[in-house]
Design a protein around this motif. Structure first.
Motif, short mmCIF file in Angstrom:
data_model
loop_
_atom_site.label_atom_id
_atom_site.label_comp_id
_atom_site.label_asym_id
_atom_site.label_seq_id
_atom_site.Cartn_x
_atom_site.Cartn_y
_atom_site.Cartn_z
N UNK A 1 0.84 -1.19 0.00
CA UNK A 1 0.00 0.00 0.00
C UNK A 1 0.88 1.25 0.00
N UNK A 2 0.47 2.29 -0.71
CA UNK A 2 1.32 3.49 -0.84
C UNK A 2 1.36 4.31 0.44
N UNK A 3 2.42 5.06 0.58
CA UNK A 3 2.55 5.94 1.74
C UNK A 3 2.31 7.39 1.41
N UNK A 4 2.07 7.70 0.13
CA UNK A 4 1.86 9.09 -0.27
C UNK A 4 0.39 9.35 -0.52
N UNK A 5 -0.03 10.57 -0.18
CA UNK A 5 -1.44 10.93 -0.31
C UNK A 5 -1.89 11.01 -1.76
N UNK A 6 -0.96 11.37 -2.67
CA UNK A 6 -1.33 11.53 -4.08
C UNK A 6 -1.86 10.22 -4.66
N UNK A 7 -1.19 9.12 -4.37
CA UNK A 7 -1.63 7.83 -4.90
C UNK A 7 -3.00 7.45 -4.35
N UNK A 8 -3.22 7.71 -3.07
CA UNK A 8 -4.53 7.43 -2.48
C UNK A 8 -5.61 8.31 -3.13
N UNK A 9 -5.26 9.55 -3.45
CA UNK A 9 -6.20 10.43 -4.12
C UNK A 9 -6.58 9.94 -5.50
N UNK A 10 -5.57 9.51 -6.28
CA UNK A 10 -5.85 8.97 -7.61
C UNK A 10 -6.64 7.67 -7.51
N UNK A 11 -6.38 6.91 -6.47
CA UNK A 11 -7.15 5.68 -6.24
C UNK A 11 -8.62 5.99 -6.05
N UNK A 12 -8.93 7.01 -5.24
CA UNK A 12 -10.32 7.38 -5.01
C UNK A 12 -10.99 7.88 -6.28
N UNK A 13 -10.24 8.61 -7.10
CA UNK A 13 -10.77 9.05 -8.40
C UNK A 13 -11.10 7.83 -9.26
N UNK A 14 -10.18 6.86 -9.26
CA UNK A 14 -10.38 5.65 -10.04
C UNK A 14 -11.57 4.84 -9.51
N UNK A 15 -11.72 4.80 -8.19
CA UNK A 15 -12.86 4.10 -7.59
C UNK A 15 -14.16 4.76 -8.02
#
Length: 265
Positions: free
Chosen positions: A136-150
């Motif tokens: 799992x990523x440690x940076x907020x940017x990846x989590x943000x793009x993940x939510x966009x993708x979701x």
């Protein structure tokens, strides 16, 4: 806007089913452990199967469990209510509303998905991360793009389920089609196995189908299998399928509306 109110109302509605939500969290977590240990055995034999290492494969398992309800990977997701309203004829009341039928149900589905992502998604993923080494990523940017993708994946899921629900205008009983659609989603979304694992041309075709946009792409974004141009291509892929399927839904809705008008005199 009214669609925001519809989404908020749907969120509150599903938030009242606390016992069902708790049962869903427990079920997702248990199945997460079962699938995770099956993946451990599989990746022990093939350490880089599908291009994933063990931590990425385990993360894929728990991401799938986290998105199971939010993305309605097994079908339903509230649109079974629309099917029933079509069969009973109550949909005629819906068509009299000063709101578009498709937009109304999309807003309701987004509210449902938001609640399910929070209520049934966070806990299973957190439990998996505590027990297994997940990529799992440690940076907020990846989590943000993940939510966009979701979000894009949920829209694709809705568009597919909406088409299935509209088929009830012509079918006496759409439950069989709903079952087939749910099975197709489970298999071709990557819920059973990541689509990258599928061999040769079959795997390549599977990754081009709309179901791949529901789980495979969001999971790849979060585990780091998509970055840079790959991330952009994944989001464009999801957006393209969402637009195409929503447009198709409008065409079918238009045909169904004419059917209702003709039958109603």
């Amino acid at each position: 806007m009214w669609c925001v109110a519809v989404a908020a109302g749907s969120f509150r509605r599903y938030a009242t089913y606390r016992v069902a939500t708790a049962a869903g969290v427990f079920t997702n977590t248990v199945f997460g452990f079962i699938v995770a240990y099956a993946y451990l055995a599989l990746w022990a034999e093939r350490p880089h199967l599908g291009g994933y290492d063990r931590a990425q494969a385990l993360a894929f398992v728990w991401i799938a469990q986290a998105l199971l309800a939010a993305s309605a990977l097994m079908g339903g997701g509230g649109l079974d209510e629309l099917e029933e309203r079509i069969r009973s004829g109550d949909v005629a009341v819906d068509l009299y509303r000063p709101a578009d039928l498709q937009v109304w149900w999309l807003a309701a589905d987004l509210g449902r998905a938001a609640l399910q992502l929070i209520a049934r998604g966070v806990v299973p993923l957190a439990v998996g991360a505590l027990v297994f080494p997940l990529a799992l990523p440690g940076d907020a940017a990846t989590w943000g793009w993940f939510l966009v993708s979701v979000l894009l994946g949920v829209v694709v899921s809705f568009a597919l389920r909406y088409l299935v629900a509209l088929a009830s205008f012509w079918l006496l009983d759409g439950s069989g089609l709903s079952l087939i659609s749910g099975l197709a989603c489970m298999f071709f979304s990557g819920m059973v196995l990541p689509l990258r694992v599928f061999p040769g041309g079959f795997g390549e075709v599977a990754q081009l189908l709309p179901w791949a946009a529901i789980l495979q792409v969001p999971a790849d974004v979060l585990v780091g299998a998509r970055g840079g141009d790959g991330l952009l291509r994944g989001l464009v892929f999801q957006a393209a399928w969402a637009a195409a399927l929503l447009a198709l839904g409008r065409l079918v809705q238009s045909a169904a509306t004419r059917k209702v008008v003709v039958q109603g005199g």
